[in-house]
Design a protein around this motif. Structure first.
Motif, short mmCIF file in Angstrom:
data_model
loop_
_atom_site.label_atom_id
_atom_site.label_comp_id
_atom_site.label_asym_id
_atom_site.label_seq_id
_atom_site.Cartn_x
_atom_site.Cartn_y
_atom_site.Cartn_z
N VAL A 75 9.54 -7.64 8.18
CA VAL A 75 10.51 -6.58 8.45
C VAL A 75 11.44 -6.55 7.25
O VAL A 75 12.14 -7.53 6.97
CB VAL A 75 11.29 -6.84 9.75
N SER A 76 11.39 -5.47 6.50
CA SER A 76 12.15 -5.39 5.25
C SER A 76 13.64 -5.58 5.47
O SER A 76 14.17 -5.33 6.56
CB SER A 76 11.90 -4.03 4.57
N ALA A 77 14.30 -6.00 4.42
CA ALA A 77 15.76 -6.17 4.48
C ALA A 77 16.42 -4.83 4.79
O ALA A 77 15.97 -3.78 4.34
CB ALA A 77 16.28 -6.71 3.16
N PRO A 78 17.53 -4.84 5.56
CA PRO A 78 18.24 -3.59 5.83
C PRO A 78 18.60 -2.82 4.57
O PRO A 78 18.54 -1.58 4.55
CB PRO A 78 19.50 -4.07 6.57
N VAL A 165 6.56 7.88 3.78
CA VAL A 165 7.37 6.70 3.44
C VAL A 165 6.45 5.48 3.45
O VAL A 165 5.84 5.16 4.47
CB VAL A 165 8.52 6.51 4.45
N VAL A 166 6.34 4.83 2.31
CA VAL A 166 5.44 3.69 2.15
C VAL A 166 6.29 2.42 2.07
O VAL A 166 7.19 2.32 1.24
CB VAL A 166 4.57 3.83 0.89
N THR A 167 5.98 1.44 2.93
CA THR A 167 6.77 0.22 2.97
C THR A 167 5.94 -1.00 2.60
O THR A 167 6.24 -2.12 3.02
CB THR A 167 7.43 0.03 4.36
N VAL A 168 4.90 -0.77 1.80
CA VAL A 168 4.13 -1.86 1.20
C VAL A 168 4.01 -1.57 -0.29
O VAL A 168 4.05 -0.41 -0.72
CB VAL A 168 2.72 -2.01 1.83
N GLY A 169 3.88 -2.63 -1.09
CA GLY A 169 3.79 -2.43 -2.52
C GLY A 169 2.47 -1.82 -2.92
O GLY A 169 1.40 -2.34 -2.60
N GLY A 185 7.52 18.40 -0.54
CA GLY A 185 7.65 17.22 0.32
C GLY A 185 7.98 15.98 -0.48
O GLY A 185 7.76 15.92 -1.70
N ARG A 186 8.50 14.96 0.20
CA ARG A 186 8.97 13.75 -0.47
C ARG A 186 8.02 12.58 -0.19
O ARG A 186 7.63 12.35 0.96
CB ARG A 186 10.37 13.37 -0.01
N LEU A 187 7.69 11.86 -1.24
CA LEU A 187 6.96 10.60 -1.12
C LEU A 187 7.87 9.49 -1.61
O LEU A 187 8.38 9.54 -2.73
CB LEU A 187 5.69 10.63 -1.98
N VAL A 188 8.10 8.48 -0.75
CA VAL A 188 8.88 7.30 -1.14
C VAL A 188 7.92 6.13 -1.14
O VAL A 188 7.29 5.83 -0.12
CB VAL A 188 10.05 7.06 -0.16
N VAL A 189 7.80 5.46 -2.28
CA VAL A 189 6.78 4.41 -2.40
C VAL A 189 7.21 3.33 -3.38
O VAL A 189 7.69 3.63 -4.48
CB VAL A 189 5.43 5.04 -2.85
N PRO A 190 7.03 2.06 -3.01
CA PRO A 190 7.24 0.97 -3.97
C PRO A 190 6.01 0.89 -4.88
O PRO A 190 4.96 0.37 -4.49
CB PRO A 190 7.35 -0.29 -3.09
N LEU A 191 6.13 1.43 -6.08
CA LEU A 191 4.99 1.57 -6.99
C LEU A 191 5.11 0.55 -8.12
O LEU A 191 6.16 0.43 -8.75
CB LEU A 191 4.95 2.99 -7.56
N HIS A 215 14.58 2.58 -7.67
CA HIS A 215 15.41 1.39 -7.46
C HIS A 215 14.54 0.14 -7.54
O HIS A 215 13.40 0.13 -7.05
CB HIS A 215 16.09 1.43 -6.09
N VAL A 216 15.08 -0.91 -8.12
CA VAL A 216 14.37 -2.19 -8.18
C VAL A 216 14.17 -2.72 -6.77
O VAL A 216 15.07 -2.64 -5.93
CB VAL A 216 15.17 -3.20 -9.03
N CYS A 217 12.99 -3.27 -6.51
CA CYS A 217 12.70 -3.77 -5.17
C CYS A 217 11.54 -4.75 -5.23
O CYS A 217 10.92 -4.95 -6.27
CB CYS A 217 12.35 -2.61 -4.23
N GLY A 218 11.23 -5.33 -4.09
CA GLY A 218 10.05 -6.18 -3.95
C GLY A 218 9.45 -5.96 -2.58
O GLY A 218 10.18 -5.87 -1.60
N PHE A 219 8.13 -5.85 -2.50
CA PHE A 219 7.45 -5.58 -1.23
C PHE A 219 6.18 -6.40 -1.12
O PHE A 219 5.57 -6.77 -2.13
CB PHE A 219 7.08 -4.09 -1.11
N VAL A 220 5.77 -6.66 0.11
CA VAL A 220 4.46 -7.25 0.37
C VAL A 220 3.40 -6.29 -0.18
O VAL A 220 3.48 -5.09 0.04
CB VAL A 220 4.26 -7.46 1.89
N PRO A 221 2.41 -6.79 -0.94
CA PRO A 221 1.44 -5.90 -1.56
C PRO A 221 0.51 -5.25 -0.55
O PRO A 221 0.22 -5.79 0.51
CB PRO A 221 0.67 -6.81 -2.52
#
Length: 405
Positions: A75-78, A165-169, A185-191, A215-221
């Motif tokens: 569960v990602s950080a708030p 909205v993508v919540t995986v790397g 349309g909007r795509l939000v993705v940790p790329l 924004h800098v981030c880190g996600f489960v791949p």
């Protein structure tokens, strides 16, 4: 494990504290995101976690690990969730799909799109989907569709979407994510681009996507069809290089490179210890030749390389030459200065080349917004892709454009 006993009043107080912190640090800027994050009881998604962990503003809660202990689901950080929600700019009535689920983020999205909107959340891991289903039913968001599937093909049956909205790397952008978006349309993705992950906000413009935020981030791949492994190359002495994009690197020219004399140069570029250097990292990643990440085994006592950070150092390779970036404190101990160590037959000139990249960032891009990133379909001709650098991936051609700060 058994569920942790929860005091509802304490949970409410901690939730409000998190939102207050995120408003103060500028992550939350819209009333809708604030209201959603004050309402959803995220701790119910991680019943085995203490409340202070469930409501840690800047830390994720890991919900599943692999046999070797690597995080596979969380569960990602708030802070990260709020950041992505602000990027998505969700509105009442929107149709939204989320790839990567654990429950709370889908509930936030449901709050933002309201009763007239639609929310579909998808995960390749049946355990994660089951946890999300339980959480959403328990908290009153049972209208959210929860699917177990590989996100690579999207979810065409409920498209088109106003937002994805993508919540995986992700290492690449599968065509379905763009094709199933509405125009605008909007795509939000940790790329991940050249080993560096940013959560990007993209807007669809015809056959391509254009970045609006990063924004800098880190996600489960990401797992499944579009999972991607970095190429690992060992130089010996506990020194390893990780390459993420481009052709496979031939290791043979680098045999014995660490046995050559070390060249050293300092750039004159200094930064404060709290200055954001995310754009410097990205500038080197996209503009320096043969960019990679160096890591040194923590138990290694080699003095051949002396990185400032053994686990993560910006590095580059050109033929038989290798260089990495490091810092030293300035005489007044208030700032640090960037320098380069290099090895190989042309180590001195290669050190200067990497140092010049750092100087160019300091002169032209420091304090700026970072690059404009655009995603074009694979096969798009070069003359139709503007930008300073094009990075080719499986599905996409990524254009990176730098403008002076």
């Amino acid at each position: 494990m058994t569920d942790v006993t929860v005091n509802p009043d304490e949970a409410n107080q901690l939730r409000d504290k998190v939102v207050d912190q995120l408003k103060e640090d500028g992550t939350i800027v819209s009333p809708g995101v604030e209201a959603a994050m004050r309402k959803v009881p995220r701790h119910l998604a991680v019943p085995d976690a203490p409340l202070d962990e469930a409501y840690s503003t800047y830390d994720a809660v890991v919900t599943k690990r692999s046999e070797n202990g690597t995080s596979m689901s969380s569960v990602s950080a708030p802070q990260v969730q709020a950041m992505q929600l602000e990027q998505a700019d969700l509105r009442p009535g929107n149709n939204v799909v989320e790839y990567g689920t654990n429950g709370p983020n889908a509930a936030y999205i449901a709050e933002l799109v309201g009763d007239t909107g639609q929310v579909t959340t998808v995960d390749i891991d049946a355990d994660a989907a089951a946890r999300a289903t339980r959480f959403l039913a328990e908290t009153g968001y049972s209208s959210v569709r929860v699917l177990t599937a590989d996100a690579s093909g999207g979810v065409p049956e409920y498209a088109p979407y106003d937002a994805v909205v993508v919540t995986v790397g992700a290492w690449d952008i599968p065509p379905a994510w763009r094709e199933q978006l509405t125009e605008g349309g909007r795509l939000v993705v940790p790329l991940r681009i050249r080993n560096l992950t940013r959560t990007y906000g993209f807007v669809r413009q015809g056959d391509h996507l254009v970045s609006s935020s990063a924004h800098v981030c880190g996600f489960v791949p990401m797992q499944g069809e579009d999972a991607h492994e970095e190429q690992l190359l060992s130089l010996g002495d506990g020194v390893s290089l990780r390459f993420d994009d481009g052709p496979t690197v031939d290791p043979s020219p680098l045999d014995g490179v660490l046995r050559t004399p070390r060249a050293e140069t300092w750039t004159g570029v200094t930064v404060g210890r709290t200055e954001n250097i995310g754009t410097l990292q990205m500038y080197l990643a996209t503009m320096a030749p043969g960019f990679c990440i160096m890591s040194v085994d923590l138990d290694s006592n080699t003095a051949v390389v002396e990185p400032s950070n053994k686990g993560f150092s910006l590095a580059a390779v050109r033929g038989p030459n290798f260089a990495y970036v490091l810092v030293r404190r300035t005489p007044d101990d208030k700032n640090v200065e960037y320098g380069v160590h290099a090895f190989g037959p042309d180590g001195a000139s290669f050190a200067d080349e990497v140092a010049d990249c750092i100087r160019a960032w300091g002169k032209e891009h420091r304090g700026g917004p970072g690059p404009r990133v655009a995603i074009y379909p694979v096969g798009t001709p070069d003359d139709q892709i503007p930008g300073d650098r094009v990075i080719d991936k499986r599905h996409s051609r990524i254009s990176v454009s730098w403008s002076a700060a």
